[in-house]
Design a protein around this motif. Structure first.
Motif, PDB file in Angstrom:
ATOM      1  N   GLY A   1      31.050  69.169  57.734  1.00 30.27           N
ATOM      2  CA  GLY A   1      31.435  68.022  58.544  1.00 30.27           C
ATOM      3  C   GLY A   1      30.340  67.535  59.475  1.00 30.27           C
ATOM      4  N   LEU A   2      29.110  67.979  59.249  1.00 29.32           N
ATOM      5  CA  LEU A   2      28.005  67.618  60.138  1.00 29.32           C
ATOM      6  C   LEU A   2      27.257  66.371  59.693  1.00 29.32           C
ATOM      7  CD1 LEU A   2      26.704  71.241  60.608  1.00 29.32           C
ATOM      8  CD2 LEU A   2      27.781  69.831  62.353  1.00 29.32           C
ATOM      9  N   ALA A   3      27.406  65.974  58.442  1.00 29.40           N
ATOM     10  CA  ALA A   3      26.734  64.782  57.935  1.00 29.40           C
ATOM     11  C   ALA A   3      27.722  63.989  57.084  1.00 29.40           C
ATOM     12  CB  ALA A   3      25.512  65.162  57.105  1.00 29.40           C
ATOM     13  N   VAL A   4      27.551  62.674  57.102  1.00 27.38           N
ATOM     14  CA  VAL A   4      28.372  61.779  56.289  1.00 27.38           C
ATOM     15  C   VAL A   4      27.429  60.821  55.560  1.00 27.38           C
ATOM     16  CG1 VAL A   4      30.457  61.934  57.702  1.00 27.38           C
ATOM     17  CG2 VAL A   4      28.711  60.229  58.264  1.00 27.38           C
ATOM     18  N   TYR A   5      27.954  60.202  54.518  1.00 27.52           N
ATOM     19  CA  TYR A   5      27.129  59.300  53.734  1.00 27.52           C
ATOM     20  C   TYR A   5      27.904  58.049  53.368  1.00 27.52           C
ATOM     21  CZ  TYR A   5      29.762  60.964  49.689  1.00 27.52           C
ATOM     22  OH  TYR A   5      30.777  61.270  48.825  1.00 27.52           O
TER      23      TYR A   5
ATOM     24  N   HIS B   1      21.993  50.267  43.919  1.00 27.20           N
ATOM     25  CA  HIS B   1      20.628  49.733  43.946  1.00 27.20           C
ATOM     26  C   HIS B   1      20.623  48.438  43.139  1.00 27.20           C
ATOM     27  CE1 HIS B   1      16.327  49.366  43.301  1.00 27.20           C
ATOM     28  NE2 HIS B   1      16.147  50.254  44.275  1.00 27.20           N
ATOM     29  N   PRO B   2      20.120  47.334  43.731  1.00 31.39           N
ATOM     30  CA  PRO B   2      20.203  46.031  43.059  1.00 31.39           C
ATOM     31  C   PRO B   2      19.414  45.954  41.740  1.00 31.39           C
ATOM     32  CG  PRO B   2      18.883  45.883  45.063  1.00 31.39           C
ATOM     33  CD  PRO B   2      19.469  47.266  45.009  1.00 31.39           C
ATOM     34  N   GLU B   3      18.334  46.703  41.623  1.00 30.58           N
ATOM     35  CA  GLU B   3      17.493  46.583  40.431  1.00 30.58           C
ATOM     36  C   GLU B   3      17.715  47.721  39.429  1.00 30.58           C
ATOM     37  OE1 GLU B   3      13.668  46.574  42.231  1.00 30.58           O
ATOM     38  OE2 GLU B   3      14.094  44.728  43.350  1.00 30.58           O
ATOM     39  N   LYS B   4      17.940  48.914  39.931  1.00 34.42           N
ATOM     40  CA  LYS B   4      18.012  50.075  39.043  1.00 34.42           C
ATOM     41  C   LYS B   4      19.425  50.371  38.545  1.00 34.42           C
ATOM     42  CE  LYS B   4      13.942  52.214  41.027  1.00 34.42           C
ATOM     43  NZ  LYS B   4      13.370  53.379  41.655  1.00 34.42           N
ATOM     44  N   ASN B   5      20.415  49.668  39.063  1.00 35.76           N
ATOM     45  CA  ASN B   5      21.807  49.818  38.639  1.00 35.76           C
ATOM     46  C   ASN B   5      22.305  51.260  38.760  1.00 35.76           C
ATOM     47  OD1 ASN B   5      24.215  48.689  37.872  1.00 35.76           O
ATOM     48  ND2 ASN B   5      23.833  48.986  35.676  1.00 35.76           N
ATOM     49  N   ARG B   6      21.947  51.911  39.874  1.00 36.88           N
ATOM     50  CA  ARG B   6      22.457  53.252  40.157  1.00 36.88           C
ATOM     51  C   ARG B   6      22.789  53.345  41.651  1.00 36.88           C
ATOM     52  NH1 ARG B   6      18.347  56.902  42.188  1.00 36.88           N
ATOM     53  NH2 ARG B   6      16.364  55.815  42.205  1.00 36.88           N
ATOM     54  N   LEU B   7      23.527  54.379  41.993  1.00 38.93           N
ATOM     55  CA  LEU B   7      23.947  54.540  43.383  1.00 38.93           C
ATOM     56  C   LEU B   7      22.868  55.227  44.214  1.00 38.93           C
ATOM     57  CD1 LEU B   7      27.655  55.688  42.966  1.00 38.93           C
ATOM     58  CD2 LEU B   7      26.839  53.464  43.728  1.00 38.93           C
ATOM     59  N   ILE B   8      22.729  54.762  45.435  1.00 37.78           N
ATOM     60  CA  ILE B   8      21.860  55.405  46.416  1.00 37.78           C
ATOM     61  C   ILE B   8      22.763  55.857  47.554  1.00 37.78           C
ATOM     62  CG2 ILE B   8      19.971  55.092  48.046  1.00 37.78           C
ATOM     63  CD1 ILE B   8      18.825  52.995  46.219  1.00 37.78           C
ATOM     64  N   PHE B   9      22.556  57.088  47.996  1.00 34.12           N
ATOM     65  CA  PHE B   9      23.344  57.633  49.096  1.00 34.12           C
ATOM     66  C   PHE B   9      22.520  57.571  50.374  1.00 34.12           C
ATOM     67  CE2 PHE B   9      25.160  59.318  45.291  1.00 34.12           C
ATOM     68  CZ  PHE B   9      26.525  59.386  45.559  1.00 34.12           C
ATOM     69  N   TYR B  10      23.124  57.000  51.410  1.00 38.11           N
ATOM     70  CA  TYR B  10      22.485  56.931  52.730  1.00 38.11           C
ATOM     71  C   TYR B  10      23.238  57.871  53.655  1.00 38.11           C
ATOM     72  CZ  TYR B  10      19.951  52.902  51.031  1.00 38.11           C
ATOM     73  OH  TYR B  10      19.123  52.080  50.311  1.00 38.11           O
ATOM     74  N   TRP B  11      22.506  58.807  54.255  1.00 32.81           N
ATOM     75  CA  TRP B  11      23.090  59.870  55.052  1.00 32.81           C
ATOM     76  C   TRP B  11      22.809  59.671  56.533  1.00 32.81           C
ATOM     77  CZ3 TRP B  11      25.887  63.914  52.925  1.00 32.81           C
ATOM     78  CH2 TRP B  11      25.892  63.973  51.534  1.00 32.81           C
ATOM     79  N   ARG B  12      23.751  60.158  57.353  1.00 35.34           N
ATOM     80  CA  ARG B  12      23.577  60.158  58.803  1.00 35.34           C
ATOM     81  C   ARG B  12      24.331  61.350  59.389  1.00 35.34           C
ATOM     82  NH1 ARG B  12      28.123  58.531  61.498  1.00 35.34           N
ATOM     83  NH2 ARG B  12      29.641  57.413  60.252  1.00 35.34           N
ATOM     84  N   ILE B  13      24.013  61.674  60.630  1.00 33.05           N
ATOM     85  CA  ILE B  13      24.694  62.764  61.324  1.00 33.05           C
ATOM     86  C   ILE B  13      26.097  62.300  61.712  1.00 33.05           C
ATOM     87  CG2 ILE B  13      24.715  64.196  63.418  1.00 33.05           C
ATOM     88  CD1 ILE B  13      21.647  64.094  63.352  1.00 33.05           C
ATOM     89  N   ASN B  14      27.064  63.179  61.572  1.00 30.71           N
ATOM     90  CA  ASN B  14      28.436  62.890  61.979  1.00 30.71           C
ATOM     91  C   ASN B  14      28.613  63.320  63.434  1.00 30.71           C
ATOM     92  OD1 ASN B  14      31.158  62.434  62.193  1.00 30.71           O
ATOM     93  ND2 ASN B  14      31.762  64.156  60.911  1.00 30.71           N
ATOM     94  N   TYR B  15      28.169  62.477  64.353  1.00 34.05           N
ATOM     95  CA  TYR B  15      28.230  62.812  65.774  1.00 34.05           C
ATOM     96  C   TYR B  15      29.663  62.992  66.263  1.00 34.05           C
ATOM     97  CZ  TYR B  15      23.297  61.650  66.134  1.00 34.05           C
ATOM     98  OH  TYR B  15      21.943  61.638  65.980  1.00 34.05           O
ATOM     99  N   GLU B  16      30.600  62.280  65.664  1.00 37.87           N
ATOM    100  CA  GLU B  16      31.992  62.364  66.098  1.00 37.87           C
ATOM    101  C   GLU B  16      32.600  63.740  65.817  1.00 37.87           C
ATOM    102  OE1 GLU B  16      30.998  59.913  63.726  1.00 37.87           O
ATOM    103  OE2 GLU B  16      30.484  58.530  65.335  1.00 37.87           O
ATOM    104  N   GLY B  17      32.207  64.355  64.707  1.00 38.32           N
ATOM    105  CA  GLY B  17      32.785  65.641  64.326  1.00 38.32           C
ATOM    106  C   GLY B  17      32.058  66.846  64.881  1.00 38.32           C
ATOM    107  N   LEU B  18      30.855  66.646  65.402  1.00 37.89           N
ATOM    108  CA  LEU B  18      30.031  67.761  65.856  1.00 37.89           C
ATOM    109  C   LEU B  18      30.672  68.608  66.950  1.00 37.89           C
ATOM    110  CD1 LEU B  18      27.356  69.076  65.201  1.00 37.89           C
ATOM    111  CD2 LEU B  18      26.260  67.562  66.850  1.00 37.89           C
TER     112      LEU B  18
END
Length: 178
Positions: free
Chosen positions: A63-67, A72-89
């Motif tokens: 529960g420390l990171a969320v995404y 991706h507009p050109e490669k037709n695949r998913l990109i995951f963007y991650w960040r810290i889950n400050y609310e759950g910390l």
């Protein structure tokens, strides 16, 4: 703004909870202050992509990171963007403190109820019953067992840690106005 000592405590907590790679990944996310893709994290940390993904999944599991996913507009695949889950910390840290407190209380109960005898040669500990079964002689080397001299010190240290954790848990509780 978080002090450097508080950040170091957080990073050490993550390293103990998961591992060093997860610490590095979380540190990179914190320093970025926003979202990073797995590839950006690999470039920023120098870790291999598999280590990044493993660490991110473990951080997410705790529960420390969320995404968020984005195609991706050109490669037709998913990109995951991650960040810290400050609310759950805070909840995660408090849960760890409570679990540690529970283990320390069980350890204190055991230390207070069991009297140990120690082999002065190799330091092996035996309960009173085990020592009695071996006629107070070490079954490994035959040396006479002696009462554990460090018992009171261990009990005192465990009590101090319990008091510290209880104070931290109680001070973290939100104050309700009446």
């Amino acid at each position: 703004m978080t002090s450097s000592s508080e950040l170091e405590k957080l990073y050490t907590f993550i390293e103990r909870l998961i591992d060093r790679d997860a610490r590095i990944v979380l540190q990179a996310l914190y320093e970025e202050g926003g979202e990073l893709s797995e590839i950006d994290l690999a470039e920023k940390t120098g870790l291999k992509l598999n280590a990044i993904r493993r660490s991110l999944n473990l951080l997410a599991e705790k529960g420390l990171a969320v995404y968020r996913r984005q195609k991706h507009p050109e490669k037709n695949r998913l990109i995951f963007y991650w960040r810290i889950n400050y609310e759950g910390l805070p909840a995660i840290i408090e849960a760890r403190k409570r679990a540690t407190l529970e283990r320390l209380q069980m350890l204190l109960e055991r230390e207070e109820s069991i009297h140990y005898y120690v082999c002065p040669t190799d330091g092996t500990k035996y309960t009173f019953e085990e020592a009695l079964d071996h006629e107070f002689a070490c079954p490994r080397c035959g040396t006479m067992l002696v009462p554990d001299q460090d018992r009171e010190l261990r009990i005192q240290i465990i009590r101090q840690y319990i008091a510290l954790l209880e104070a931290e848990i109680n001070s973290a509780k939100p104050r309700r106005s009446v």
